[in-house]
Design a protein around this motif. Sequence first.
Motif, short mmCIF file in Angstrom:
data_model
loop_
_atom_site.label_atom_id
_atom_site.label_comp_id
_atom_site.label_asym_id
_atom_site.label_seq_id
_atom_site.Cartn_x
_atom_site.Cartn_y
_atom_site.Cartn_z
N GLN A 1 44.13 41.82 21.40
CA GLN A 1 42.80 41.51 21.93
C GLN A 1 42.58 42.23 23.25
N VAL A 2 41.35 42.67 23.44
CA VAL A 2 41.01 43.36 24.69
C VAL A 2 41.13 42.39 25.85
N GLN A 3 41.67 42.87 26.96
CA GLN A 3 41.73 42.11 28.20
C GLN A 3 40.92 42.82 29.26
N LEU A 4 40.31 42.02 30.15
CA LEU A 4 39.48 42.57 31.21
C LEU A 4 40.08 42.19 32.56
N VAL A 5 40.11 43.14 33.48
CA VAL A 5 40.64 42.90 34.82
C VAL A 5 39.61 43.37 35.84
N GLU A 6 39.15 42.42 36.67
CA GLU A 6 38.18 42.75 37.70
C GLU A 6 38.89 43.08 39.01
N SER A 7 38.20 43.85 39.84
CA SER A 7 38.67 44.12 41.19
C SER A 7 37.47 44.51 42.04
N GLY A 8 37.70 44.58 43.36
CA GLY A 8 36.66 45.07 44.25
C GLY A 8 36.00 44.00 45.10
N GLY A 9 36.34 42.73 44.87
CA GLY A 9 35.76 41.68 45.69
C GLY A 9 36.32 41.70 47.10
N GLY A 10 35.73 40.88 47.96
CA GLY A 10 36.21 40.80 49.33
C GLY A 10 35.24 40.09 50.23
N LEU A 11 35.54 40.18 51.52
CA LEU A 11 34.69 39.57 52.55
C LEU A 11 33.88 40.66 53.23
N VAL A 12 32.57 40.51 53.20
CA VAL A 12 31.69 41.50 53.82
C VAL A 12 30.61 40.77 54.62
N GLN A 13 29.89 41.55 55.43
CA GLN A 13 28.79 40.99 56.22
C GLN A 13 27.47 41.15 55.47
N PRO A 14 26.49 40.32 55.81
CA PRO A 14 25.17 40.49 55.20
C PRO A 14 24.65 41.92 55.39
N GLY A 15 24.08 42.47 54.32
CA GLY A 15 23.57 43.83 54.35
C GLY A 15 24.57 44.87 53.87
N ASP A 16 25.83 44.50 53.78
CA ASP A 16 26.86 45.42 53.31
C ASP A 16 26.79 45.61 51.80
N SER A 17 27.63 46.52 51.30
CA SER A 17 27.72 46.81 49.87
C SER A 17 29.14 46.61 49.38
N LEU A 18 29.25 46.31 48.10
CA LEU A 18 30.54 46.25 47.40
C LEU A 18 30.33 46.80 46.00
N ARG A 19 31.40 47.37 45.45
CA ARG A 19 31.36 47.76 44.06
C ARG A 19 32.49 47.06 43.32
N PRO A 103 32.77 41.09 21.78
CA PRO A 103 33.34 41.88 20.70
C PRO A 103 32.47 41.82 19.45
N THR A 104 32.76 42.70 18.49
CA THR A 104 31.99 42.69 17.24
C THR A 104 32.27 41.45 16.42
N SER A 105 33.41 40.84 16.63
CA SER A 105 33.71 39.56 15.99
C SER A 105 34.53 38.72 16.95
N GLY A 106 34.41 37.41 16.83
CA GLY A 106 35.17 36.54 17.72
C GLY A 106 34.38 36.16 18.96
N SER A 107 35.06 35.45 19.84
CA SER A 107 34.42 34.88 21.03
C SER A 107 34.31 35.90 22.15
N ARG A 108 33.41 35.62 23.07
CA ARG A 108 33.25 36.44 24.27
C ARG A 108 34.58 36.50 25.03
N ILE A 109 34.87 37.65 25.59
CA ILE A 109 36.09 37.86 26.37
C ILE A 109 35.72 37.92 27.84
N TRP A 110 36.48 37.20 28.66
CA TRP A 110 36.20 37.12 30.10
C TRP A 110 37.33 37.72 30.91
#
Length: 120
Positions: A1-19, A103-110
């Motif tokens: 099964q496909v696995q998903l890994v997020e990254s890029g979060g953090g602490l920023v100030q108002p008006g800043d950007s994150l990807r 996925p095309t079949s099965g439950s949503r992957i998080w």
Amino acid sequence: QVQLVESGGGLVQPGDSLRLSCVASSGSLDFYAVGWFRQVPGKEREQISCLSARSRYNGPIKYVDSVKGRFTISRANAKNTVYLQMDSLKPEDTAVYYCYLDPTSGSRIWGQGTQVTVSS
């Protein structure tokens, strides 16, 4: 099964950007609808953006009103990655952000989630 890994979060100030990045372990993201949710403790998970599979010609990109004009979802198939570019961040954007894949079949992957904190 496909696995998903997020990254890029953090602490920023108002008006800043994150990807934020969401990397899929296998498969081609072209074939799947993908998107991002966020969740604040004590509140329901909120969908903020979704991107249709490329197989649907000119499939729409959708955003919740609170992030329109500030957030951009995109897909880099060569890297098997979905991005969420977040600009002009506000304190109310503070949340745990989750990517998903349908996925095309099965439950949503998080993914496991990544914390974004916007504070001065």
